[in-house]
Design a protein around this motif. Structure first.
Motif, PDB file in Angstrom:
ATOM      1  N   ASN A  82       2.712  -0.453  12.301  1.00 12.04           N
ATOM      2  CA  ASN A  82       3.311  -0.811  11.017  1.00 12.04           C
ATOM      3  C   ASN A  82       4.435  -1.832  11.137  1.00 12.04           C
ATOM      4  N   ASP A  83       4.627  -2.402  12.328  1.00 16.05           N
ATOM      5  CA  ASP A  83       5.564  -3.514  12.524  1.00 16.05           C
ATOM      6  C   ASP A  83       4.901  -4.471  13.502  1.00 16.05           C
ATOM      7  N   ASP A  84       5.327  -4.509  14.738  1.00 15.89           N
ATOM      8  CA  ASP A  84       4.609  -5.211  15.807  1.00 15.89           C
ATOM      9  C   ASP A  84       4.052  -4.179  16.775  1.00 15.89           C
ATOM     10  N   ASP A 123       1.773  -6.616  11.688  1.00 13.47           N
ATOM     11  CA  ASP A 123       2.292  -7.930  12.061  1.00 13.47           C
ATOM     12  C   ASP A 123       1.774  -8.276  13.460  1.00 13.47           C
TER      13      ASP A 123
END
Length: 456
Positions: free
Chosen positions: A266-268, A291
């Protein structure tokens, strides 16, 4: 994590070394079991002034081995400094490599691999001329340690016949590229191993001080970014998966991440930032994240990203996060991307700002809908020996609002894909490497990239 990593024109030295090893019949060793025998593949994966990376694979041909030590000697003053996959010690010219906890048992026809960094004198780097396994000299066959009814008048041959088949050397998948520089990258080295099976244990192990080898088992579900401290090796057991979160290396150094599947982050998936150095990201799989799969930024340096597969994903690998961060990034962001499989990943394969030289070689690009490589903000990117198939925009200068960088492109292979936009000069590559023939890269990479393709 391939005019220098996984296969450069170094390498007259590596190519010649490998050929010499084959023709001399040195790919043999023997174990101290009831029926003893093994094969050894020793090769120089990369070489640079004052140093080199070696890869060794030992295959047991005799009875099962429980615990092994492989020995050899150097003839020209070479000195091993770092190792992974084995504990290596050296006394004078004599080298001993002993198994680590996860690869000590070798069944008949079972193999174990390890790698190391070493120094050499820049005059010659001859290959070892003999090996021992558990203190038994190499003979190249399987020989009982107590032969039945021995005959003094008929000695048993101690060397393989010229007609004996010579085993092939496996693909060289050891550390190559920028992560070999600046003192090299060893991760947790020979530190104790901790196996983790849940998010809490993983978080604690990653954030602990000191060196550690962390083995991930099963599927770990988590969210956000988990901080990784210096001197860590993170290895996935078979099928190991990190779902929902990613790993953040921020200002730390000497980290190895291998053999993991990342999905639905949910981010990197992996974020390298704040002048983190000496990072090796190798043989991982990435899919369906929010991302970046592997983003490297904010002055980070000496990174190798190798043998990874990215699929069902949009924004793949960003190098340099913004156009206004040149003060921190110029002179840094030196990264090698090699033998990665950009499998329908849409864009940023990679997208580069400021770094020079950045080395993109021997990667397989398949059906990338956006673009392959973008060089921006005066970056210098060597795009070499890659295989582009059904890629509408292989490489170009500038991207979005970012000004153009420079690209030197050579020896690439195009299938239903255009030659890209190149121009300008790129700084020289300081390390040695072997360059695979571009037309062979598709088969090499699809056979070896991604999680689950190595024994760790």
């Amino acid at each position: 994590m391939r005019t220098a990593q996984r296969r450069m024109t170094l390498l007259a030295t590596t190519a010649a070394a490998t050929a010499t090893l084959l023709t001399a019949g040195l790919l043999t060793a023997v174990s101290a079991q009831a029926a003893a025998g093994c094969q050894v593949a020793y090769s120089v994966a990369s070489q640079w002034p004052g140093g080199f990376t070696g890869n060794v694979t030992v295959t047991n041909l005799g009875d099962p081995v429980s615990g092994w030590t492989l020995g050899w000697s150097y003839a020209a003053g070479q000195q091993v400094s770092q190792a992974w996959g084995a504990t290596v010690s050296q006394s004078g010219s004599q080298v001993s490599a002993t198994n680590v906890d996860y690869n000590g048992n070798l069944a008949t026809n079972g193999s174990a691999s390890f790698g190391f960094n070493a120094s050499w004198n820049n005059a010659s780097n001859p290959l070892p001329t003999s090996f021992t396994l558990n203190n038994v000299a190499c003979t190249g066959g399987t020989t009982p340690t107590t032969p039945a009814n021995p005959s003094p008048s008929t000695p048993t041959p101690s060397n393989p016949l010229p007609s004996d088949p010579v085993p092939s050397i496996p693909p060289q998948t050891g550390l190559v590229g920028w992560a070999t520089q600046n003192g090299g990258t060893t991760g947790g080295g020979g530190a104790p191993t901790t196996t983790v099976t849940n998010a809490s244990a993983l978080t604690s192990a990653l954030n602990a001080t000191g060196s550690a080898v962390i083995r991930v088992s099963g599927t770990i579900s988590c969210s956000g970014m988990l901080r990784v401290r210096s001197n860590k090796t993170i290895l996935g057991n078979s099928g190991a998966t990190i779902a929902g979160c990613g790993l953040n290396i921020s200002g730390d150094r000497n980290v190895i991440i291998r053999n993991l599947t990342f999905r639905d982050w949910n981010d990197d998936a992996i974020n390298v930032q704040e002048s983190a150095t000496n990072i090796w990201i190798d043989h991982n799989s990435f899919s369906n994240g929010y991302d970046g799969a592997v983003d490297i930024k904010r002055g980070s340096d000496f990174v190798t990203v190798s043998w990874n597969r990215v699929f069902n994903h949009d924004k793949t690998m960003l190098l340099g996060h913004s156009d206004d961060n040149g003060g921190q990034d110029i002179g840094h962001l030196r990264v090698s991307y090699h033998h990665n499989w950009f499998d329908g990943s849409n864009q940023r394969n990679p997208r580069v700002r400021f770094g020079n030289p950045v080395h993109v070689f021997n990667n397989y690009y398949r059906a990338n809908g956006g673009y392959g490589v973008a060089s921006t903000e005066n970056a210098g990117v060597l795009v070499e020996g890659n295989y582009f198939e059904n890629v509408r925009d292989t490489y170009h200068l500038g991207e979005g609002d970012s000004g153009p960088g420079r690209i030197v492109a050579r020896n690439n292979h195009f299938v239903n894909s255009p030659t890209g936009q190149a121009g300008g000069s790129v700084a020289s590559i300081p390390y040695s490497y072997q360059l695979d023939t571009a037309s062979n890269v598709k088969s090499i990479v699809t056979a070896g990239a991604g999680a689950g393709r190595i024994t760790v």
